[in-house]
Design a protein around this motif. Structure first.
Motif, PDB file in Angstrom:
ATOM      1  N   ILE A 102      -7.074   2.051   4.815  1.00 47.44           N
ATOM      2  CA  ILE A 102      -6.455   0.773   4.441  1.00 47.44           C
ATOM      3  C   ILE A 102      -6.998  -0.243   5.435  1.00 47.44           C
ATOM      4  O   ILE A 102      -6.870  -0.065   6.649  1.00 47.44           O
TER       5      ILE A 102
ATOM      6  N   SER B 148      -3.400   3.499  13.202  1.00 49.22           N
ATOM      7  CA  SER B 148      -4.148   2.254  13.352  1.00 49.22           C
ATOM      8  C   SER B 148      -5.081   2.394  14.542  1.00 49.22           C
ATOM      9  O   SER B 148      -4.701   2.958  15.573  1.00 49.22           O
TER      10      SER B 148
ATOM     11  N   THR C 297      -4.455   8.744   7.087  1.00 48.44           N
ATOM     12  CA  THR C 297      -4.862   7.432   6.606  1.00 48.44           C
ATOM     13  C   THR C 297      -5.182   6.538   7.788  1.00 48.44           C
ATOM     14  O   THR C 297      -4.358   6.393   8.710  1.00 48.44           O
TER      15      THR C 297
ATOM     16  N   VAL D 170       0.887   5.517   1.274  1.00 45.74           N
ATOM     17  CA  VAL D 170       0.232   6.571   2.048  1.00 45.74           C
ATOM     18  C   VAL D 170       0.692   7.899   1.470  1.00 45.74           C
ATOM     19  O   VAL D 170       1.896   8.170   1.396  1.00 45.74           O
TER      20      VAL D 170
ATOM     21  N   PHE E 263       0.848  -1.194   0.000  1.00 47.89           N
ATOM     22  CA  PHE E 263       0.000   0.000   0.000  1.00 47.89           C
ATOM     23  C   PHE E 263       0.880   1.240   0.000  1.00 47.89           C
ATOM     24  O   PHE E 263       2.088   1.144   0.249  1.00 47.89           O
TER      25      PHE E 263
ATOM     26  N   ILE F  54      -6.820  -4.240   6.532  1.00 50.41           N
ATOM     27  CA  ILE F  54      -6.145  -5.518   6.305  1.00 50.41           C
ATOM     28  C   ILE F  54      -6.812  -6.599   7.147  1.00 50.41           C
ATOM     29  O   ILE F  54      -7.439  -6.310   8.181  1.00 50.41           O
TER      30      ILE F  54
ATOM     31  N   HIS G 187      -8.165   8.672   3.925  1.00 46.68           N
ATOM     32  CA  HIS G 187      -7.943   7.397   3.253  1.00 46.68           C
ATOM     33  C   HIS G 187      -8.123   6.252   4.233  1.00 46.68           C
ATOM     34  O   HIS G 187      -7.952   6.440   5.437  1.00 46.68           O
TER      35      HIS G 187
ATOM     36  N   PHE H  80      -5.626   2.966   9.373  1.00 47.82           N
ATOM     37  CA  PHE H  80      -5.092   1.633   9.135  1.00 47.82           C
ATOM     38  C   PHE H  80      -5.900   0.679  10.018  1.00 47.82           C
ATOM     39  O   PHE H  80      -5.728   0.657  11.235  1.00 47.82           O
TER      40      PHE H  80
ATOM     41  N   LYS I  80      -1.481  -5.451  11.845  1.00 43.26           N
ATOM     42  CA  LYS I  80      -1.287  -3.994  11.810  1.00 43.26           C
ATOM     43  C   LYS I  80      -0.004  -3.587  12.542  1.00 43.26           C
ATOM     44  O   LYS I  80       0.829  -2.867  11.992  1.00 43.26           O
TER      45      LYS I  80
ATOM     46  N   THR J 127      -8.347  -0.728   0.072  1.00 40.70           N
ATOM     47  CA  THR J 127      -7.591   0.520   0.157  1.00 40.70           C
ATOM     48  C   THR J 127      -8.291   1.529  -0.727  1.00 40.70           C
ATOM     49  O   THR J 127      -8.711   1.198  -1.843  1.00 40.70           O
TER      50      THR J 127
ATOM     51  N   ALA K  55      -4.139  -6.960   2.423  1.00 38.21           N
ATOM     52  CA  ALA K  55      -5.008  -5.799   2.237  1.00 38.21           C
ATOM     53  C   ALA K  55      -6.347  -6.259   1.660  1.00 38.21           C
ATOM     54  O   ALA K  55      -6.379  -6.988   0.664  1.00 38.21           O
TER      55      ALA K  55
END
Lengths: 245, 228
Positions: B200, B185, B32, B26, B24, B202, B198, B34, B42, B210, B207
């Motif tokens: 992401i 995160s 972002t 950033v 991914f 997982i 954004h 996570f 993570k 995204t 992933a």
């Protein structure tokens, strides 16, 4: 590199444990010097001059405290997980350990010097009060050797603390090794004693060791340094490469 | 150019595949989120980005290269990792002073970051007596020491009270508005939805989503859909 060493010294100065150990070291030496003077009156085979020199050689008894300072300064970072911050600031892990060696060399030297001074003060006073000669040949060399050996144990502590990241295990291993195992091995295998770290340190400090013919002082120092180097190298090849989770 | 680039990153612990071929990027100036279930990988991913954990394969670049090659890491990246730890016997100020010295930063940075996280009043107390929320603030202060271009935060709202969480949101939003990058995160979707650009997500080290977080979209629904 200088700022990393400085950071270690800032940390040592801020720590209560460091202060306590730094105070206990000279006090312990004074107690041992007192014991040495008290035992002077007893009949023995050793010449009187050697026994007076041995009173001052008690400055070496500070070794346990510099050893602990080195271990706690390194393994303590893993125990409290502060090593994560250190490696974030300095991703080159070898440099972090090198800075610790330098810093605990400085701290160890200071503790060793104060301990030697305390040993001289207590030893001279008690010898004088006991009616013994206050000095003997070889005393300055014994004191210098003790200072070097005590400083060396601080460096060895850093190496052990980096190699054995578990602080409790590192302290336990060090105490058993340097308080008992080396002496036990020397007793069992007299020829081996001079090659062990304790034998090397005692040779450097100009002390005798039961059952062991020690190396000359000039050889004890490099041998002890080799043990420090071996511990640090082993740490760099193993524990320092591991993931920090 | 992206601020963080993760390329085909994999890491196993024993038989457990913690991160599995994860890629991914950033973008700079963004926040972002996570996200992922517990054990999704993570924390391992963040630690690999920061050079603390060595990947089995793949690479992570930050500011153009691996973390370990950064010339001035604290100015490039500040990180708050999960359960950030302090020596219990040291004061907050001593903890910061040690790292400030190691990083070669100006002395006034310590007071500045203490003020930034509203911890000036507790600066001379031992960290051992700190609440979880205070520890989070001290961890953030540590991350901010070098005035970094990128902030990486692992569960930063953990232990913060509602006012603290509100403050953190405002802080991160202002940080990103200065053109800096935040990768965070978290499990608190309602919180992060308010500030993230954004996302992401997982799961099992891979992933599963995204993309940008469109205004008005439901992050919880997106998350549950992606991790099903």
């Amino acid at each position: 590199m200088n700022r990393l060493i400085h950071a270690e010294l800032v940390k040592a100065r801020a720590s209560r444990t460091v202060r306590v150990l730094a105070v206990l070291a000279p006090l312990t030496c004074m107690l041992w010097a007192g014991l040495g003077v008290a035992l002077l009156g007893l009949e023995g085979r050793m010449p009187a001059e050697d026994r007076i020199r041995n009173v001052y050689a008690m400055a070496q008894q500070a070794y346990l405290f510099t050893l602990l300072l080195g271990i706690l300064g390194t393994a303590g970072e893993f125990r409290h997980q502060t090593i994560t911050w250190r490696f974030l600031v300095t991703p080159d892990r070898g440099r972090v350990v090198s800075a610790k060696l330098a810093a605990y060399g400085i701290v160890g030297l200071a503790v060793a010097a104060v301990s030697a001074a305390a040993t001289v003060a207590a030893g001279a006073l008690l010898l004088h009060l006991g009616g013994h000669p206050v000095t003997a040949p070889g005393v300055p060399a014994a004191l210098l050797g003790a200072v070097l050996a005590v400083t060396g144990y601080g460096l060895l502590g850093v190496g052990l603390g980096a190699l054995i990241r578990n602080q409790t295990a590192a302290v336990a291993v060090a105490l058993i090794w340097f308080m008992y195992a080396d002496y036990l091995l020397t007793m069992l295998l007299p020829g081996l004693g001079r090659w062990l770290p304790t034998g090397a340190a005692r040779a450097l400090a100009g002390m005798s060791m039961e059952n062991a013919e020690l190396l000359p002082a000039w050889a004890g120092g490099p041998l002890f340094a080799a043990y420090v180097l071996a511990a640090v190298l082993a740490a760099r090849l193993t524990t320092l490469r591991r993931d920090v989770t | 150019m992206s601020a963080i680039t993760v390329t085909r990153l994999s890491k196993s612990f024993g038989a457990v595949r913690a991160v599995d071929d994860l890629s991914f990027t950033v973008g700079p100036g963004t926040i972002t989120a996570f996200l992922g279930p517990n054990g999704a990988g993570k924390t391992t991913t963040l630690r690999m980005i920061l050079g603390l954990v060595t990947p089995d394969s793949g690479s992570a670049a930050i500011g153009g290269g691996p973390y370990r090659d950064l010339v001035d890491p604290v100015a490039a990246v500040g990180a708050v990792l999960e359960a950030a730890a302090f020596h219990p016997g040291l004061t907050a100020r001593a903890h910061l002073e040690i790292l400030r010295t190691a990083a070669g930063l100006a002395p006034e940075r310590v007071d500045h970051v203490l003020d930034q996280v509203d911890l000036t009043g507790a600066a001379d107390r031992r960290a051992g007596g700190f609440s979880l929320g205070m520890r989070q603030r001290l961890a953030l202060a540590t991350a901010l020491l070098g005035d970094p271009a990128v902030l990486i935060l692992d569960e930063p709202a953990n232990g913060l009270d509602p006012a603290g969480a509100h403050w953190l949101r405002g802080f991160l939003r202002a940080y990103a508005l200065q053109g800096r990058t935040v990768l965070v995160s978290t499990h608190v979707l309602a919180e992060i939805q308010q500030i993230a650009d954004h996302v992401i997500i997982i799961s099992d080290g891979r992933a599963v989503f995204t993309g940008p977080l469109a205004p008005g979209s439901d992050l919880e629904e997106l998350y549950l859909e992606a991790t099903r």
